[in-house]
Design a protein around this motif. Structure first.
Motif, short mmCIF file in Angstrom:
data_model
loop_
_atom_site.label_atom_id
_atom_site.label_comp_id
_atom_site.label_asym_id
_atom_site.label_seq_id
_atom_site.Cartn_x
_atom_site.Cartn_y
_atom_site.Cartn_z
N LYS A 175 29.26 -97.39 -108.97
CA LYS A 175 29.67 -97.76 -107.62
C LYS A 175 31.15 -97.45 -107.50
CE LYS A 175 29.95 -101.21 -104.04
NZ LYS A 175 29.67 -102.57 -103.61
N SER A 176 31.48 -96.64 -106.52
CA SER A 176 32.87 -96.30 -106.27
C SER A 176 33.26 -96.87 -104.91
CB SER A 176 33.04 -94.78 -106.27
OG SER A 176 34.39 -94.45 -106.06
N THR A 177 34.39 -97.55 -104.88
CA THR A 177 34.92 -98.11 -103.65
C THR A 177 36.27 -97.45 -103.39
OG1 THR A 177 33.84 -100.21 -104.15
CG2 THR A 177 35.59 -100.27 -102.50
N TYR A 178 36.50 -97.06 -102.15
CA TYR A 178 37.74 -96.36 -101.84
C TYR A 178 38.21 -96.69 -100.43
CZ TYR A 178 34.60 -93.27 -99.29
OH TYR A 178 33.65 -92.79 -98.43
N LYS A 179 39.51 -96.52 -100.22
CA LYS A 179 40.10 -96.71 -98.90
C LYS A 179 40.92 -95.47 -98.61
CE LYS A 179 42.73 -100.11 -96.25
NZ LYS A 179 43.42 -101.40 -96.34
#
Length: 151
Positions: free
Chosen positions: A110-114
């Motif tokens: 799971k990759s989370t980015y902004k």
């Protein structure tokens, strides 16, 4: 204000979770030059963790947030390169290798980015998923060819 987004990816493997985690995460920085030299250009270790980049001209580096060898799980944060400061405000990756019902394993990413304001995602997510798949499939092939490694 830019919102936080995420993507998930799963990779099935006939290799046990502990062997795959050790090869694909813990020792990837030493195995990569032999197994996937095309990724070495975008993988620079920070605290023993190989980086997974988006192909940016600046080599990505990651900070290891936690690693639990017994649970075959880790989390890292992109701290440099890979679009940080130019396209991405922040990005984290959580990797967990679990035993599948059939006795094989599944890598869950799971990759989370902004993103920075005004930046749109194009094909970077596909590239990132392809990169992580390449890493774990290369580790899998190595482990199948070397059945006594990491037992």
């Amino acid at each position: 204000m830019a919102s936080t987004n995420s993507w998930t990816h799963e990779i099935e493997s006939p290799v046990t979770e502990s062997r795959l985690f050790r090869a694909g995460v813990m020792d990837w920085h030493t195995l990569a030059p032999k197994l996937a030299p095309q990724i070495v250009a975008s993988a620079h270790p920070v605290e023993g963790e190989g980086g997974i980049g988006s192909g940016s001209s600046t080599s990505p580096q990651e900070r290891l947030e936690f690693i639990d060898v017994d649970k075959c799980e880790c989390k890292s944060t992109l701290i440099e390169g890979g679009g940080i400061g130019t396209e991405i405000e922040m990005a984290t990756s959580h990797i967990k290798v679990e035993q599948a019902a059939n006795g094989e394993s599944v890598v869950k990413v799971k990759s989370t980015y902004k993103l920075l304001l005004g930046v749109e995602v194009k094909d970077e997510i596909t590239k990132a998923k392809d990169s992580v798949t390449t890493i774990f499939k290369a580790a899998e092939a190595y482990l199948i060819a070397n059945p006594d490694t990491y037992n």
